[in-house]
Design an enzyme around this catalytic site. Structure first.
Site, mmCIF file in Angstrom:
data_model
loop_
_atom_site.group_PDB
_atom_site.id
_atom_site.type_symbol
_atom_site.label_atom_id
_atom_site.label_comp_id
_atom_site.label_asym_id
_atom_site.label_seq_id
_atom_site.Cartn_x
_atom_site.Cartn_y
_atom_site.Cartn_z
ATOM 1 N N ASP A 17 35.826 52.803 55.019
ATOM 2 C CA ASP A 17 36.291 51.810 54.062
ATOM 3 C C ASP A 17 37.598 52.371 53.472
ATOM 4 O OD1 ASP A 17 36.313 49.905 51.842
ATOM 5 O OD2 ASP A 17 35.625 51.612 50.644
ATOM 6 N N ASP A 19 39.527 51.224 49.978
ATOM 7 C CA ASP A 19 39.542 51.395 48.513
ATOM 8 C C ASP A 19 38.301 52.128 48.017
ATOM 9 O OD1 ASP A 19 41.925 49.842 47.483
ATOM 10 O OD2 ASP A 19 40.978 48.346 48.762
ATOM 11 N N ARG A 26 43.278 50.206 45.481
ATOM 12 C CA ARG A 26 44.627 49.633 45.627
ATOM 13 C C ARG A 26 45.756 50.662 45.415
ATOM 14 N NH1 ARG A 26 46.525 47.532 47.959
ATOM 15 N NH2 ARG A 26 47.993 46.118 47.004
ATOM 16 N N ARG A 139 46.136 37.902 41.095
ATOM 17 C CA ARG A 139 46.414 39.127 41.837
ATOM 18 C C ARG A 139 47.694 39.834 41.387
ATOM 19 N NH1 ARG A 139 43.094 40.734 45.039
ATOM 20 N NH2 ARG A 139 44.455 42.495 45.412
ATOM 21 N N ARG A 146 44.934 45.326 35.548
ATOM 22 C CA ARG A 146 43.838 45.380 36.535
ATOM 23 C C ARG A 146 42.689 46.253 35.990
ATOM 24 N NH1 ARG A 146 42.878 46.211 42.048
ATOM 25 N NH2 ARG A 146 44.377 44.670 42.683
ATOM 26 N N SER A 184 38.834 40.952 41.830
ATOM 27 C CA SER A 184 38.696 39.757 42.665
ATOM 28 C C SER A 184 37.385 39.782 43.441
ATOM 29 C CB SER A 184 39.860 39.708 43.662
ATOM 30 O OG SER A 184 39.763 40.815 44.557
ATOM 31 N N ASP A 186 35.975 38.401 47.567
ATOM 32 C CA ASP A 186 36.343 37.795 48.849
ATOM 33 C C ASP A 186 35.335 36.710 49.208
ATOM 34 O OD1 ASP A 186 38.419 39.659 49.145
ATOM 35 O OD2 ASP A 186 37.109 41.098 50.139
ATOM 36 N N ASP A 214 32.098 53.356 49.765
ATOM 37 C CA ASP A 214 31.645 53.595 48.378
ATOM 38 C C ASP A 214 30.798 52.448 47.829
ATOM 39 O OD1 ASP A 214 33.915 51.886 48.268
ATOM 40 O OD2 ASP A 214 34.244 52.407 46.166
ATOM 41 N N TYR A 226 26.890 49.594 56.287
ATOM 42 C CA TYR A 226 26.225 50.866 55.945
ATOM 43 C C TYR A 226 24.768 50.855 56.389
ATOM 44 C CZ TYR A 226 24.253 54.459 52.832
ATOM 45 O OH TYR A 226 23.580 55.538 52.313
HETATM 46 O O1 M1P Z 1 39.163 46.694 49.726
HETATM 47 C C1 M1P Z 1 38.396 46.192 48.680
HETATM 48 C C2 M1P Z 1 39.059 44.987 48.019
HETATM 49 O O2 M1P Z 1 40.360 45.344 47.576
HETATM 50 C C3 M1P Z 1 41.029 44.356 46.853
HETATM 51 O O3 M1P Z 1 40.267 44.080 45.707
HETATM 52 P P1 M1P Z 1 40.857 44.062 44.201
HETATM 53 O O4 M1P Z 1 42.251 43.577 44.291
HETATM 54 O O5 M1P Z 1 39.909 43.151 43.485
HETATM 55 O O6 M1P Z 1 40.758 45.472 43.681
HETATM 56 C C4 M1P Z 1 41.165 43.076 47.635
HETATM 57 O O7 M1P Z 1 42.163 43.216 48.598
HETATM 58 C C5 M1P Z 1 39.849 42.663 48.265
HETATM 59 O O8 M1P Z 1 40.072 41.635 49.195
HETATM 60 C C6 M1P Z 1 39.179 43.821 48.959
HETATM 61 O O9 M1P Z 1 37.902 43.437 49.438
#
Ligand code: M1P
Length: 252
Positions: A17, A19, A26, A139, A146, A184, A186, A214, A226
């Site tokens: 994964d 993030d 991000r 976004r 954020r 956000s 998805d 995570d 997972y």
């Molecule tokens: O990779 C996990 C998520 O990262 C972003 O989420 P957020 O902007 O809410 O932190 C988005 O790109 C989301 O699509 C993605 O699943």
């Protein structure tokens, strides 16, 4: 497959994964993780599978990410690359159709209009190839905004309540809602979660498929892959733990 004969273990792939696993949410990858991945790539086949689209993953993992990883899976693998070459992609709008999508988008935007949260910015729906991403704050908020939203959401459950409302209102749509990040969630057809990327590696016949993530708890966007029967799953809290586990597992 012949392409992996330069690896110590050509029948093993390690998928990550992005993030919270390879990078902070991000944010960019650290030199330490980048270096470790280079060493790991000598031993096994490596890939990433993230919810974000490829442009965000290029920002975080580097502009040349589709060549640096053997497999690059964006949007859960709905957009995919093998050794830098694009594989077949999926289209969310092709699947859902304009009429149904319009009803969904209008409902989401009306819900956000009525949502009383401290700050609103822009880009409330991000329309991607294989999914849409919905953000109550928008976004294009700053990093500070954020973090504020994430803390506010933990107390007020803005996203879980929003998701439940959509599940109730569109129960006939076969959609899955996944909270993978900070601001956000998805939205994609049920089944197009991260296990979707496994279709792209089926033909490679790997004996072992490791996955590091995570958000491996039920409801998290790493949960399905997972817990998949063909996967050896590793749950981590952050990139530092990913480093530690990789070093132990592969004697690096
Ligand atoms: O990779 C996990 C998520 O990262 C972003 O989420 P957020 O902007 O809410 O932190 C988005 O790109 C989301 O699509 C993605 O699943």
């Amino acid at each position: 497959m012949a392409d992996w004969q330069d690896r110590e273990h050509p029948d093993t792939i390690v998928l990550f994964d992005v993030d919270g696993t390879l990078t902070p949410a991000r944010r960019a990858v650290t030199p330490e993780v980048a270096e470790l991945l280079k060493v790991l790539k000598k031993k096994v086949v490596i890939g990433f599978v993230g919810g974000s689209d490829i442009s965000k993953q290029q920002e975080q993992l580097g502009p040349n990410v589709i060549n640096e990883f053997d497999f690059a899976f964006s949007e859960n693998g709905l957009t995919a690359y093998r050794l830098g070459k694009q594989l077949a992609s999926q289209s969310f709008i092709g699947w859902i159709g304009e009429e149904k999508y319009k009803k969904l988008a209008n409902f989401i935007l009306k819900y956000i209009v009525d949502l009383d949260i401290p700050k609103k910015r822009g880009t409330f729906i991000e329309f991607r190839s294989g999914m849409i991403n919905v953000s109550p704050i928008g976004r294009n908020c700053s990093i500070e905004e954020r973090n504020e939203f994430e803390a506010y959401d933990k107390i007020h459950n803005i996203r879980p309540k929003f998701v439940q409302t959509l599940k109730d209102a569109f129960s006939d749509y076969s959609l899955t809602y996944s909270i993978g990040g900070q601001i956000s969630f998805d939205v994609f057809p049920t089944g197009w979660d991260k296990t979707y990327c496994l279709k792209h590696i089926e033909a490679e016949r790997f004996k072992t498929i490791h996955f590091f993530g995570d958000k491996t708890y039920e409801g998290g966007n790493d949960y399905e892959i997972y817990t998949h029967p063909e996967i050896t799953g590793h749950s981590v809290k952050n990139p530092d733990e990913t480093i530690k586990k990789l070093k132990e597992l592969f004697n690096i």
